[in-house]
Design a protein around this motif. Structure first.
Motif, PDB file in Angstrom:
ATOM      1  N   VAL A 138       0.867  -1.187   0.000  1.00  0.00           N
ATOM      2  CA  VAL A 138       0.000   0.000   0.000  1.00  0.00           C
ATOM      3  C   VAL A 138       0.895   1.226   0.000  1.00  0.00           C
ATOM      4  CG1 VAL A 138      -1.931  -1.126   1.144  1.00  0.00           C
ATOM      5  CG2 VAL A 138      -0.159  -0.035   2.526  1.00  0.00           C
ATOM      6  N   ARG A 139       0.377   2.303  -0.591  1.00  0.00           N
ATOM      7  CA  ARG A 139       1.151   3.529  -0.699  1.00  0.00           C
ATOM      8  C   ARG A 139       0.200   4.717  -0.601  1.00  0.00           C
ATOM      9  NH1 ARG A 139       5.989   5.576  -3.565  1.00  0.00           N
ATOM     10  NH2 ARG A 139       5.536   7.617  -4.481  1.00  0.00           N
ATOM     11  N   THR A 140       0.641   5.755   0.077  1.00  0.00           N
ATOM     12  CA  THR A 140      -0.092   7.001   0.144  1.00  0.00           C
ATOM     13  C   THR A 140       0.890   8.147   0.020  1.00  0.00           C
ATOM     14  OG1 THR A 140      -1.706   8.279   1.424  1.00  0.00           O
ATOM     15  CG2 THR A 140       0.034   7.178   2.651  1.00  0.00           C
ATOM     16  N   GLY A 141       0.388   9.291  -0.448  1.00  0.00           N
ATOM     17  CA  GLY A 141       1.304  10.398  -0.645  1.00  0.00           C
ATOM     18  C   GLY A 141       0.600  11.685  -0.998  1.00  0.00           C
ATOM     19  N   ALA A 142       1.394  12.664  -1.381  1.00  0.00           N
ATOM     20  CA  ALA A 142       0.881  13.980  -1.727  1.00  0.00           C
ATOM     21  C   ALA A 142       0.007  13.913  -2.973  1.00  0.00           C
ATOM     22  CB  ALA A 142       2.047  14.945  -1.938  1.00  0.00           C
ATOM     23  N   PHE A 143      -0.804  14.965  -3.160  1.00  0.00           N
ATOM     24  CA  PHE A 143      -1.689  15.109  -4.321  1.00  0.00           C
ATOM     25  C   PHE A 143      -2.671  13.943  -4.429  1.00  0.00           C
ATOM     26  CE2 PHE A 143       2.493  16.964  -5.546  1.00  0.00           C
ATOM     27  CZ  PHE A 143       2.127  18.301  -5.383  1.00  0.00           C
ATOM     28  N   GLY A 144      -3.083  13.437  -3.270  1.00  0.00           N
ATOM     29  CA  GLY A 144      -4.113  12.412  -3.246  1.00  0.00           C
ATOM     30  C   GLY A 144      -3.680  11.047  -3.731  1.00  0.00           C
ATOM     31  N   GLN A 145      -2.388  10.747  -3.697  1.00  0.00           N
ATOM     32  CA  GLN A 145      -1.927   9.433  -4.144  1.00  0.00           C
ATOM     33  C   GLN A 145      -2.404   8.336  -3.191  1.00  0.00           C
ATOM     34  OE1 GLN A 145       2.281   9.053  -5.258  1.00  0.00           O
ATOM     35  NE2 GLN A 145       2.467  11.264  -5.033  1.00  0.00           N
ATOM     36  N   ARG A 146      -3.011   7.304  -3.756  1.00  0.00           N
ATOM     37  CA  ARG A 146      -3.396   6.115  -3.000  1.00  0.00           C
ATOM     38  C   ARG A 146      -3.268   4.923  -3.939  1.00  0.00           C
ATOM     39  NH1 ARG A 146      -7.480   9.626  -2.273  1.00  0.00           N
ATOM     40  NH2 ARG A 146      -8.798   8.380  -3.675  1.00  0.00           N
ATOM     41  N   SER A 147      -2.589   3.900  -3.484  1.00  0.00           N
ATOM     42  CA  SER A 147      -2.448   2.717  -4.329  1.00  0.00           C
ATOM     43  C   SER A 147      -2.385   1.469  -3.466  1.00  0.00           C
ATOM     44  CB  SER A 147      -1.195   2.812  -5.209  1.00  0.00           C
ATOM     45  OG  SER A 147      -0.017   2.768  -4.427  1.00  0.00           O
ATOM     46  N   MET A 148      -2.919   0.393  -4.027  1.00  0.00           N
ATOM     47  CA  MET A 148      -2.869  -0.931  -3.413  1.00  0.00           C
ATOM     48  C   MET A 148      -2.531  -1.931  -4.510  1.00  0.00           C
ATOM     49  SD  MET A 148      -6.285  -0.881  -1.008  1.00  0.00           S
ATOM     50  CE  MET A 148      -5.927  -2.549  -0.458  1.00  0.00           C
ATOM     51  N   GLU A 149      -1.694  -2.888  -4.187  1.00  0.00           N
ATOM     52  CA  GLU A 149      -1.358  -3.923  -5.155  1.00  0.00           C
ATOM     53  C   GLU A 149      -1.008  -5.203  -4.417  1.00  0.00           C
ATOM     54  OE1 GLU A 149       2.043  -2.960  -7.464  1.00  0.00           O
ATOM     55  OE2 GLU A 149       3.392  -2.787  -5.751  1.00  0.00           O
ATOM     56  N   GLY A 150      -1.157  -6.303  -5.107  1.00  0.00           N
ATOM     57  CA  GLY A 150      -0.837  -7.582  -4.500  1.00  0.00           C
ATOM     58  C   GLY A 150      -0.592  -8.641  -5.544  1.00  0.00           C
ATOM     59  N   ALA A 151       0.072  -9.708  -5.148  1.00  0.00           N
ATOM     60  CA  ALA A 151       0.353 -10.828  -6.045  1.00  0.00           C
ATOM     61  C   ALA A 151       0.308 -12.118  -5.250  1.00  0.00           C
ATOM     62  CB  ALA A 151       1.721 -10.656  -6.712  1.00  0.00           C
ATOM     63  N   TRP A 152      -0.088 -13.194  -5.930  1.00  0.00           N
ATOM     64  CA  TRP A 152      -0.216 -14.485  -5.275  1.00  0.00           C
ATOM     65  C   TRP A 152       0.101 -15.577  -6.288  1.00  0.00           C
ATOM     66  CZ3 TRP A 152      -0.534 -15.356  -0.264  1.00  0.00           C
ATOM     67  CH2 TRP A 152      -0.844 -16.635   0.197  1.00  0.00           C
ATOM     68  N   HIS A 153       0.525 -16.741  -5.793  1.00  0.00           N
ATOM     69  CA  HIS A 153       0.782 -17.878  -6.661  1.00  0.00           C
ATOM     70  C   HIS A 153       0.443 -19.161  -5.925  1.00  0.00           C
ATOM     71  CE1 HIS A 153       4.614 -17.803  -4.345  1.00  0.00           C
ATOM     72  NE2 HIS A 153       4.451 -19.106  -4.401  1.00  0.00           N
ATOM     73  N   VAL A 154       0.203 -20.212  -6.708  1.00  0.00           N
ATOM     74  CA  VAL A 154      -0.067 -21.515  -6.137  1.00  0.00           C
ATOM     75  C   VAL A 154       0.312 -22.566  -7.169  1.00  0.00           C
ATOM     76  CG1 VAL A 154      -2.468 -21.565  -6.937  1.00  0.00           C
ATOM     77  CG2 VAL A 154      -1.790 -22.962  -4.971  1.00  0.00           C
ATOM     78  N   ALA A 155       0.840 -23.684  -6.730  1.00  0.00           N
ATOM     79  CA  ALA A 155       1.162 -24.803  -7.609  1.00  0.00           C
ATOM     80  C   ALA A 155       0.036 -25.823  -7.508  1.00  0.00           C
ATOM     81  CB  ALA A 155       2.496 -25.432  -7.223  1.00  0.00           C
ATOM     82  N   ALA A 156      -0.626 -26.103  -8.638  1.00  0.00           N
ATOM     83  CA  ALA A 156      -1.744 -27.036  -8.652  1.00  0.00           C
ATOM     84  C   ALA A 156      -1.902 -27.609 -10.045  1.00  0.00           C
ATOM     85  CB  ALA A 156      -3.042 -26.340  -8.219  1.00  0.00           C
ATOM     86  N   ALA A 157      -2.394 -28.839 -10.114  1.00  0.00           N
ATOM     87  CA  ALA A 157      -2.670 -29.512 -11.388  1.00  0.00           C
ATOM     88  C   ALA A 157      -1.437 -29.552 -12.278  1.00  0.00           C
ATOM     89  CB  ALA A 157      -3.826 -28.835 -12.119  1.00  0.00           C
ATOM     90  N   GLY A 158      -0.271 -29.713 -11.682  1.00  0.00           N
ATOM     91  CA  GLY A 158       0.952 -29.821 -12.455  1.00  0.00           C
ATOM     92  C   GLY A 158       1.415 -28.539 -13.090  1.00  0.00           C
ATOM     93  N   ALA A 159       0.940 -27.380 -12.612  1.00  0.00           N
ATOM     94  CA  ALA A 159       1.316 -26.095 -13.201  1.00  0.00           C
ATOM     95  C   ALA A 159       1.436 -25.048 -12.104  1.00  0.00           C
ATOM     96  CB  ALA A 159       0.291 -25.659 -14.244  1.00  0.00           C
ATOM     97  N   LEU A 160       2.091 -23.960 -12.430  1.00  0.00           N
ATOM     98  CA  LEU A 160       2.199 -22.819 -11.527  1.00  0.00           C
ATOM     99  C   LEU A 160       1.188 -21.759 -11.966  1.00  0.00           C
ATOM    100  CD1 LEU A 160       3.705 -21.241  -9.270  1.00  0.00           C
ATOM    101  CD2 LEU A 160       5.138 -20.292 -11.080  1.00  0.00           C
ATOM    102  N   TRP A 161       0.308 -21.360 -11.061  1.00  0.00           N
ATOM    103  CA  TRP A 161      -0.714 -20.353 -11.324  1.00  0.00           C
ATOM    104  C   TRP A 161      -0.338 -19.104 -10.536  1.00  0.00           C
ATOM    105  CZ3 TRP A 161      -5.177 -22.111 -14.171  1.00  0.00           C
ATOM    106  CH2 TRP A 161      -5.173 -23.489 -14.406  1.00  0.00           C
ATOM    107  N   HIS A 162      -0.291 -17.975 -11.209  1.00  0.00           N
ATOM    108  CA  HIS A 162       0.061 -16.742 -10.510  1.00  0.00           C
ATOM    109  C   HIS A 162      -0.832 -15.601 -10.977  1.00  0.00           C
ATOM    110  CE1 HIS A 162       2.371 -15.091 -13.983  1.00  0.00           C
ATOM    111  NE2 HIS A 162       2.640 -16.360 -14.211  1.00  0.00           N
ATOM    112  N   ALA A 163      -1.047 -14.644 -10.079  1.00  0.00           N
ATOM    113  CA  ALA A 163      -1.922 -13.512 -10.373  1.00  0.00           C
ATOM    114  C   ALA A 163      -1.415 -12.285  -9.637  1.00  0.00           C
ATOM    115  CB  ALA A 163      -3.361 -13.818  -9.961  1.00  0.00           C
ATOM    116  N   SER A 164      -1.670 -11.115 -10.202  1.00  0.00           N
ATOM    117  CA  SER A 164      -1.348  -9.854  -9.548  1.00  0.00           C
ATOM    118  C   SER A 164      -2.411  -8.833  -9.916  1.00  0.00           C
ATOM    119  CB  SER A 164       0.043  -9.353  -9.956  1.00  0.00           C
ATOM    120  OG  SER A 164       0.096  -9.097 -11.350  1.00  0.00           O
ATOM    121  N   ALA A 165      -2.621  -7.873  -9.034  1.00  0.00           N
ATOM    122  CA  ALA A 165      -3.625  -6.836  -9.265  1.00  0.00           C
ATOM    123  C   ALA A 165      -3.150  -5.546  -8.629  1.00  0.00           C
ATOM    124  CB  ALA A 165      -4.983  -7.247  -8.688  1.00  0.00           C
ATOM    125  N   ALA A 166      -3.617  -4.425  -9.169  1.00  0.00           N
ATOM    126  CA  ALA A 166      -3.229  -3.123  -8.641  1.00  0.00           C
ATOM    127  C   ALA A 166      -4.369  -2.138  -8.844  1.00  0.00           C
ATOM    128  CB  ALA A 166      -1.961  -2.613  -9.328  1.00  0.00           C
TER     129      ALA A 166
END
Length: 710
Positions: free
Chosen positions: A245-273
């Motif tokens: 998470v980030r906050t700052g001058a001029f109304g800056q606000r941001s959130m981001e995250g990422a996750w991964h999991v190994a399943a079904a013989g593959a690596l699944w990963h995701a990120s969002a912001a």
């Protein structure tokens, strides 16, 4: 007695096993040296030891092995490799780096010895995958966060040789004095440049899903084709578990995250912001009759991005989607845009699969631009562009070959509909010394066939020679490179910077007849104590350059006879103990010649530079970044100080504290990073584009939580 004897017989075999050791193995691309995620590690046990198979989420994995074990490393699109751990010297904290060759590796690459190096902080030096003669720089995202960066834009500001240009919320990148349409931007090899505008706005890429960022200067026709005239920005995907998470001058606000999991013989990963900012600030408007103090309004932005990926044994899928809503402010002395809004939606999908000893890649890109003018609904506009690509590549003896086809389509308000088909074929060969790595050469050729522009051939030649060295203590490398490039007019070939009804001007393809560079690199030391310096002379001649001149109210670019750029590029870096210092400087003279006139290329500064000072302890970090840029012309006329943006100097200061995870936390181990940044600390007033002021001093604070290695 019998029971005790049976227990003893069961214990003896286990007692005779060698002790288990923990080893960290990291994987990198042998050509680019970029870390690779999603590799699969399969232990090949020595006698009396147990085996295991593990798929790595990140570029590294920690395995429990015994002396004598070997590990097979496999990954989609690459040749598998077996590493004998017994032959690798290991100390506590060491990391074993393994280079993987792509499926299209040549015979020479496969025969060349690719060594494994155990290091505490570095990557292996036995296989330098840079294209011969190319000036490159790479920054890991983890290091960028410590320096205060929380967006891709901020990461690029930390890179050497880069200049950012931004006016209406979009961010463009300039390399080697090139316009932003002349820089190819890729994500794991997937092109991000839009066929309608020629540009790629990196503001929409979530930082949480990235591993590293690399820049390479100069034309690269064979690998990246049309559009890579000034250089290449390459982004690589990461699979991690992180929240920030980030906050700052001029109304800056941001959130981001990422996750991964190994399943079904593959690596699944995701990120969002998600990022929001008001961006309203006070400034002195000196563009009118008399200077007056005003406030920037309708300059806000809201951006949302989602990235998904799957890496299996033979297939890799990547998806990137984003949407943004921002105010479409005009120049400082034009208030008629203060109610306008701009909406952008992007979707990119890419699939890579292995076919015998070749690789097949296909992708699709969609971009929608929509402008709304509440005060003048008749000027509302909408444009949608599509691009599809398919590429097949492999190797035949010592030649790497590439074949590809694609198509572009655009529909826009006003009954505009344009379509274009394209295809290409390219070959590249590399030679290198089998012993001591004294020299390397690469030679490539490519032919693009574009509907409406005909056949467009290009070629490149690179050379590196180690002229002096003392083992691994120091070495001097001479390098040179010559290349061509071509950029066909984009479908709309307009900047979408105005909702006015625009008239399209027919344009010829832009051709870089010759882009050359030659220089020296000096390396000394290794690991925590090292130094390097490099310098190069560069030149570029461009015929029929596609240039948009500021103040041209036709809002359309034009072909210019010849553009000539001459310059110097240099960079130095020193690391010793807790301190790291780096600096870079470029000096360019870019001139357009048309109709007997000599005009400086708009917005190309004669002198630019940057420097960084980083101080590190185990948990504390301090970074000071300076960036400077000389005066920049902004009119279609002879050089005149009255028609240049003033030189600018920006200083950013960041302090960061790492908080190590406590062993009794009820959730998996996570490390934290708290960073405070003071941006533009000297409160400089400057403009990246004429009439578009930038805010002064600003502050920002970020908190990042990331899963620590086990």
């Amino acid at each position: 007695m019998t029971v005790l004897l049976l227990l003893l017989l069961r214990v003896v075999p286990y007692a005779s096993q060698p002790p288990h050791e923990s080893v960290t193995i990291c994987v990198a691309d042998a050509r680019t040296r970029a870390p690779l995620i999603g590799a699969e590690f399969t232990s090949r046990p020595a006698p009396l030891s147990g085996g295991a198979r593990r798929r790595s989420a990140g570029a590294c994995a920690r395995l429990h092995t015994v002396h004598g074990d070997s590990v097979q490393v496999a990954r989609t699109g690459y040749l598998p490799r077996v590493v004998a751990l017994a032959s690798t010297p290991r100390r506590a904290g060491d990391t074993t780096w393994v280079s993987l060759l792509a499926l299209d590796a040549t015979r020479a690459e496969r025969l060349a010895a690719v060594q494994v190096t155990a290091t505490a902080n570095g990557v292996e030096t036995a296989s330098d995958g840079r294209t011969a003669g190319r000036t490159t720089a790479t920054l890991q995202i983890a290091d960028a966060r410590i320096a205060g960066a929380s967006t891709v834009n901020a990461v690029l500001a930390l890179m050497p040789y880069t200049n950012l240009r931004s006016s209406r919320g979009e961010t463009g990148l300039s390399l080697r004095g090139a316009r932003r349409e002349q820089v190819a931007i890729t994500l794991d090899g997937m092109p991000l440049n839009d066929p309608a505008t020629g540009m790629a706005d990196v503001s929409d890429i979530p930082l949480a899903g990235l591993q590293s960022v690399s820049v390479a200067l100069g034309a690269d026709p064979v690998r990246h084709g049309a559009g890579a005239a000034g250089g290449v920005l390459a982004l690589t995907t990461s699979a991690q578990r992180v929240a920030s998470v980030r906050t700052g001058a001029f109304g800056q606000r941001s959130m981001e995250g990422a996750w991964h999991v190994a399943a079904a013989g593959a690596l699944w990963h995701a990120s969002a912001a998600r990022r929001d900012a008001s961006n309203d600030f006070a400034f002195v408007n000196d563009a009118g009759v008399a200077p007056q103090r005003e406030r920037r309004i309708n300059n806000d932005e809201q951006r949302t991005t989602l990235s998904l990926g799957v890496i299996g044994s033979r297939v890799q899928l990547s998806v990137l989607g984003s949407t943004s809503d921002r105010g479409m402010v005009g120049p400082a002395n034009v208030r008629s845009y203060d109610a306008d809004r701009a909406f952008t939606d992007r979707l990119l999908v890419r699939v890579q699969t292995a076919m015998h000893s070749t690789t097949f890649v296909s992708g699709i890109r969609r971009l929608q631009l929509r402008y709304v003018d509440p005060t003048r609904p008749a000027l509302d506009s909408r444009a949608v562009s599509w691009a599809t690509d398919a590429e097949w590549r492999g190797a035949m003896h010592d030649l790497v070959w590439r074949l590809g086809i694609g198509a572009d389509r655009l529909t826009a308000t006003g009954g505009i509909t344009q379509r274009r088909r394209r295809g290409f074929a390219g070959v590249q060969r590399a030679w290198s010394a089998r012993t001591a790595g004294l020299w390397s050469i690469d030679l490539g050729a490519r032919a693009d066939l574009v509907e409406g522009s005909g056949l467009l051939p290009t070629a490149s030649l690179g050379l590196e020679h180690r002229v002096a060295h003392a083992g691994e203590q120091w070495q001097v490398v001479a390098f040179g490179r010559a290349a061509q490039a071509v950029r066909v007019p984009t479908l709309y070939d307009l900047y979408f910077s105005s909702p006015q009804r625009l008239s399209v001007t027919a344009l010829l393809p832009e051709r870089v007849d010759l882009d050359v560079s030659s220089g020296l690199r000096l390396f000394s030391g290794a690991a925590r104590h090292r130094a390097s310096i490099e310098g190069a002379l560069v030149a570029r001649n461009t015929r029929n350059a596609i240039v948009w001149f500021p103040g041209n109210f036709g809002w359309s670019p034009a072909n210019v006879g010849v553009e000539r750029l001459r310059g110097i590029e240099s960079r130095a870096e020193i690391s010793s103990g807790i301190a790291h210092v780096s600096a870079w400087v470029t000096a360019y003279n870019a001139v357009l010649s048309t109709g007997g006139l000599r005009i400086p290329t708009p917005y190309v500064s004669r002198l630019s530079g940057g420097a960084q000072l980083q101080l590190h302890t185990r948990a504390q970090h301090a970074t000071v970044v300076w960036r400077g840029m000389g005066a920049r012309p902004y009119t279609a006329g002879p050089r005149n100080p009255d028609f240049e943006l003033a030189a600018m100097s920006l200083v950013d200061i960041t302090v960061a504290q790492q908080l190590r995870a406590l062993p009794y936390w009820p959730w998996p181990r996570f490390d934290a990073l708290v960073a405070f940044s003071l941006e533009n600390a000297a409160n400089a007033s400057w403009q990246s584009v004429r009439g578009f002021p930038s805010p002064g001093r600003a502050w920002a604070m970020s908190f990042t939580l990331q899963q620590s290695p086990r």
